[in-house]
Design a protein around this motif. Structure first.
Motif, PDB file in Angstrom:
ATOM      1  N   TYR A  11       0.863  -1.192   0.000  1.00 18.37           N
ATOM      2  CA  TYR A  11       0.000   0.000   0.000  1.00 18.37           C
ATOM      3  C   TYR A  11       0.894   1.235   0.000  1.00 18.37           C
ATOM      4  O   TYR A  11       1.934   1.247   0.667  1.00 18.37           O
ATOM      5  CB  TYR A  11      -0.891   0.028   1.245  1.00 18.37           C
ATOM      6  N   GLU A  13       0.930   5.478   0.474  1.00 17.76           N
ATOM      7  CA  GLU A  13       0.287   6.738   0.834  1.00 17.76           C
ATOM      8  C   GLU A  13       0.733   7.770  -0.212  1.00 17.76           C
ATOM      9  O   GLU A  13       1.947   7.919  -0.422  1.00 17.76           O
ATOM     10  CB  GLU A  13       0.820   7.108   2.217  1.00 17.76           C
ATOM     11  N   ARG A  15       1.295  10.849  -0.319  1.00 13.23           N
ATOM     12  CA  ARG A  15       2.319  11.810   0.139  1.00 13.23           C
ATOM     13  C   ARG A  15       3.720  11.212   0.111  1.00 13.23           C
ATOM     14  O   ARG A  15       4.721  11.944   0.061  1.00 13.23           O
ATOM     15  CB  ARG A  15       2.004  12.257   1.578  1.00 13.23           C
ATOM     16  N   GLU A  38      -3.395   2.076  -3.356  1.00 12.63           N
ATOM     17  CA  GLU A  38      -3.250   3.381  -2.702  1.00 12.63           C
ATOM     18  C   GLU A  38      -4.046   3.388  -1.401  1.00 12.63           C
ATOM     19  O   GLU A  38      -5.097   2.767  -1.300  1.00 12.63           O
ATOM     20  CB  GLU A  38      -3.782   4.473  -3.648  1.00 12.63           C
ATOM     21  N   THR A  39      -3.528   4.091  -0.398  1.00 15.43           N
ATOM     22  CA  THR A  39      -4.266   4.267   0.853  1.00 15.43           C
ATOM     23  C   THR A  39      -4.143   5.727   1.270  1.00 15.43           C
ATOM     24  O   THR A  39      -3.101   6.354   1.060  1.00 15.43           O
ATOM     25  CB  THR A  39      -3.736   3.346   1.970  1.00 15.43           C
ATOM     26  N   THR A  40      -5.197   6.281   1.840  1.00 17.46           N
ATOM     27  CA  THR A  40      -5.157   7.700   2.219  1.00 17.46           C
ATOM     28  C   THR A  40      -4.150   7.943   3.334  1.00 17.46           C
ATOM     29  O   THR A  40      -3.535   8.996   3.412  1.00 17.46           O
ATOM     30  CB  THR A  40      -6.544   8.182   2.697  1.00 17.46           C
ATOM     31  N   SER A  41      -3.967   6.939   4.220  1.00 21.59           N
ATOM     32  CA  SER A  41      -3.058   7.112   5.352  1.00 21.59           C
ATOM     33  C   SER A  41      -2.528   5.755   5.766  1.00 21.59           C
ATOM     34  O   SER A  41      -3.241   4.754   5.689  1.00 21.59           O
ATOM     35  CB  SER A  41      -3.813   7.747   6.525  1.00 21.59           C
ATOM     36  N   GLN A  44      -4.759   3.969   8.095  1.00 24.74           N
ATOM     37  CA  GLN A  44      -6.125   3.633   7.651  1.00 24.74           C
ATOM     38  C   GLN A  44      -6.109   2.631   6.497  1.00 24.74           C
ATOM     39  O   GLN A  44      -6.712   2.881   5.462  1.00 24.74           O
ATOM     40  CB  GLN A  44      -6.851   4.911   7.194  1.00 24.74           C
TER      41      GLN A  44
END
Length: 342
Positions: A11, A13, A15, A38-41, A44
């Motif tokens: 995964y 993030e 950023r 992809e993961t937002t954070s 999470q």
């Protein structure tokens, strides 16, 4: 043979791609043909595959998340160091007794942080605040960092960073033998490389997914010959049938393997087996067939920090464990520094 860790799933993030290390890792894993989501954070991560808890837990342990460490305040890591340096979180090993099972809770996946320069900059700030005292940093409070470093090289960067400092020292511990890429690091004697070792019974029954003892010892010899200060953690010291002989064999193997010239500055940390009620629940959920002895009635209760007490061995048993292990160290490694923790 335990091969170097390769994640089944990665995964990312978004950023993380603002940092060269993030771009590098993405390209590396694409070339390896791994699935990247992809993961937002990194806090999470959802939809880890698996039909039930056990499948999801195992899949999470082989999932790597590439993220940015937002909290740059370091936790304390007493008594072994002043601070825990957060280069990674999580571990691919399946040690039944491990405290990370409770501290990681619902996030057993492995996280590596790409903003290593910012983390090291913060370490520099802590060193300056404490100067002229030496400041020690522990890199394995929340992970077995060596287990992923052949992929990420963030530990290698940290070793070379501390090698250039006057007031900083780095330390970490591992159950993996994949150390070759760290042997040429310019450590300048500022990093203590420690290996977790145990009686064969403990490794075979409670440490699946980690390197066998003989390979850990071989790696320790390589590391010592590369000039690193060397240490060993014997943990958890665990009562089992024939434990005296099991631990004696451990020290005999170590004595037979470690050359005389690397024994001047060896440390041993001994930690007896303990567990908490929350840990017992999680262990039995994650490893329902474990042989790990978790009977509160056969232990004594010791109050711990944060109101959660732990179950440790009765005093007479603890004394026998401690005296036996310290005798072995004294016999085979008389100049070593030894610390014992309950």
């Amino acid at each position: 043979m335990i091969k170097p860790f390769v994640p089944q799933l990665v995964y990312l993030e978004p950023r993380a791609l603002e940092y060269p290390r993030g771009v590098e890792l993405k390209e590396k894993f694409e070339k390896m043909g791994l699935e990247i989501r992809e993961t937002t954070s990194h806090n999470q991560v959802r939809n880890i595959p698996g039909k039930n808890h056990l499948q999801q837990y195992r899949n999470a342990k082989s999932t790597l998340v590439i993220g940015v460490r937002k909290t740059l305040e370091f936790d304390s890591s007493k008594p072994s160091a002043e601070y825990a340096i957060p280069l990674a979180t999580g571990c691919m090993g399946h040690c039944h007794y491990c405290y990370l099972q409770t501290t990681m809770g619902s996030k057993p996946y492995i996280r590596t942080y790409v903003n290593v320069d910012e983390i090291l900059e913060q370490a520099q700030n802590y060193m300056e605040q404490r100067s002229p005292e030496v400041t020690r940093f522990e890199a394995s409070c929340t992970s077995d960092i060596v287990g992923i470093d052949h992929l990420t090289h963030s530990l290698k960067s940290a070793i070379e960073f501390f090698g250039q400092t006057d007031m900083g020292r780095l330390r970490f511990v591992t159950k993996f033998h994949h150390v070759d890429h760290l042997l040429d690091a310019k450590h300048n004697g500022k990093t203590r490389f420690r290996f977790s070792i145990n009686a064969d019974y403990v490794i075979k029954n409670f440490e699946p997914g980690t390197s066998p003892l003989d390979m850990r010892i071989e790696a320790a010899v390589k590391v010592a010959k590369a000039g690193y200060p060397l240490g060993f953690i014997v943990a958890p010291i665990y009562v089992h049938e024939g434990w005296q002989e099991g631990y004696k064999v451990l020290f005999e193997k170590l004595d037979a393997s470690l050359p005389k010239e690397v024994r001047n500055d060896i440390t041993f940390e001994m930690i007896q087996h303990r567990f908490t009620k929350p840990a017992k629940r999680v262990i039995q959920k994650n490893y329902p067939k474990t042989k790990l002895e978790l009977n509160e009635e056969e232990r004594r209760y010791k109050w711990g920090r944060y109101g959660i007490g732990k179950y440790i061995y009765p005093k007479d048993q603890e004394q026998e464990l401690r005296e036996t292990l310290e005798d072995y160290v004294d016999h085979y490694f008389p100049t070593a520094k030894v610390e014992y923790f309950t």
